[in-house]
Design a protein around this motif. Sequence first.
Motif, PDB file in Angstrom:
ATOM      1  N   ASP A 215     -68.849   9.017   0.643  1.00 16.57           N
ATOM      2  CA  ASP A 215     -68.654   7.724   1.287  1.00 16.57           C
ATOM      3  C   ASP A 215     -67.897   6.775   0.356  1.00 16.57           C
ATOM      4  O   ASP A 215     -67.004   6.031   0.808  1.00 16.57           O
ATOM      5  CB  ASP A 215     -70.014   7.129   1.661  1.00 16.57           C
ATOM      6  CG  ASP A 215     -69.873   5.826   2.416  1.00 16.57           C
ATOM      7  OD1 ASP A 215     -69.138   5.797   3.410  1.00 16.57           O
ATOM      8  OD2 ASP A 215     -70.490   4.824   1.992  1.00 16.57           O
ATOM      9  N   THR A 218     -64.307   7.791   0.407  1.00 19.03           N
ATOM     10  CA  THR A 218     -63.684   7.344   1.647  1.00 19.03           C
ATOM     11  C   THR A 218     -63.336   5.863   1.585  1.00 19.03           C
ATOM     12  O   THR A 218     -62.239   5.444   1.986  1.00 19.03           O
ATOM     13  CB  THR A 218     -64.625   7.609   2.842  1.00 19.03           C
ATOM     14  OG1 THR A 218     -64.897   9.009   2.925  1.00 19.03           O
ATOM     15  CG2 THR A 218     -63.998   7.135   4.147  1.00 19.03           C
ATOM     16  N   LYS A 219     -64.291   5.088   1.062  1.00 13.93           N
ATOM     17  CA  LYS A 219     -64.035   3.651   0.927  1.00 13.93           C
ATOM     18  C   LYS A 219     -62.904   3.393  -0.061  1.00 13.93           C
ATOM     19  O   LYS A 219     -62.070   2.501   0.158  1.00 13.93           O
ATOM     20  CB  LYS A 219     -65.301   2.929   0.468  1.00 13.93           C
ATOM     21  CG  LYS A 219     -66.504   3.104   1.378  1.00 13.93           C
ATOM     22  CD  LYS A 219     -66.279   2.489   2.746  1.00 13.93           C
ATOM     23  CE  LYS A 219     -67.549   2.592   3.607  1.00 13.93           C
ATOM     24  NZ  LYS A 219     -67.318   2.085   4.976  1.00 13.93           N
TER      25      LYS A 219
END
Length: 468
Positions: A215, A218-219
């Motif tokens: 995550d 992805t950020k």
Amino acid sequence: MIRQLQIWGMRVLMIGLIIYVGHRWGMPLYRQYFAPKKTTIYVPTAPVREGPFVVSFHDLGALKAERSVAVSSEIEAKIIYLAPEGSMVKPGDKLVEFDTTELQRRVRERELALSNAEAEVRRAKAELEILMEENKTRIAQAKATLQFNEAERDAAKEQRDSKVKLANDKLIPKTEAEQAEINLRAKELQVEKGKMDLTLQEKDAQSKESQKMADVRTKEFARDMARIDLEEAQRHLKRAVLTAPAAGMVVLSKIYTPEGRRKVKEGDTPWRRMTLLTLPDLRSMQVEVAVGESDAPKLYVGMPTLIRLEAVRNKVYHGVITDISSLATEQDPWEGGATPGKKNFDVTVQIKESDPKTLKPGMTADVEFIVRRIEKALYVPIEAVIERNGQTYVFVKEGKNWRRTPVKTGAYNDNFVCILRGLRKGDLVALRDPTKPLEQQEAGSTAPGAEKPRDEKTTSPIPVPTGK
């Protein structure tokens, strides 16, 4: 007697007066209004010439620079300023300016998007750190519980061994030894359960941390893309003003519109990578010519040419063919004057002279392609030759009369035709059929004196010879 003399005298006087009046006023009036008029028909003539003869043909073309720098649009925005076509610019001069209203809004939006993406990255990293601390705590608790259970198991094992020994010595009941064995089994089960729980906690922690790391990545990727978008928007904003990369003359490009093909102008919104204008190098110029299929076989690379500009009629430039297209193409229907179905070959002619002050891109040029030269030939204007009923002849002037003379023709160009037999140097030939009325010759005839329709074979023209 005297009376008769007076009467005859009056009669003679009246007759003399009538003769005088008739001679003085009657004859001029008669000549002006009643006498038949004698008319002289003018027939233009030309002498038979002898000398060098050039076999050539003409085609119109347009000038272009051999080398030019293209200036393209990097953005899609409305043009609010455009350098005038034909103006001379220096490196760094402003050529094009776009409306930046939309670009500035886009920059602000992407700055906000980047700020939000960076906040998301910070939040995801903080959550990862919290998760890692929580996992570390849970794993530590599971390890502590396992260690406690292992200690309990070891104590229960010692107690069982002691009671088994005492029971064998008959010092305690056998049931106590059995109970100690049961307690040991229970402790061992707790140890096994603790080990499984520790393994599960470690795997669960690894899985959650991997998900959270993904995550975070992805950020971070979203943040990087937002940064790239912002940099692109800022770069486009900087490119809202295009400057000249080199010195030259501004030549605007043509675009297709519902109204037809036209030059780029202020108010247009070009697409990205569209060429808006070019800066040609005027020191080396070429002519682009579309040559018809019938004349194309006569061409070859290296063929000499003569170039005349419509804007500069008193000067002749020299050129040479440098390129001939391999395939014939039909002229663009968007171009004015295009003939549907007509195929042409694109020919490039290099101009030998350098004349930056005169030669400009887009100028119309009349290119004379020199097919071959004849050192000595008799030739007459092409209008003098009449071809009718399979016979070729001219009219030669002999005093006040015209003699119809059969001739054999040879090579020709746009204005003259060679005479192989039938004429001599200095003969005066008619430039139209002197035996036919002028009105009849102009009523759709293909040559002076011709009476056949246009689709019948006649002598075709092609250029003026260089030598006279």
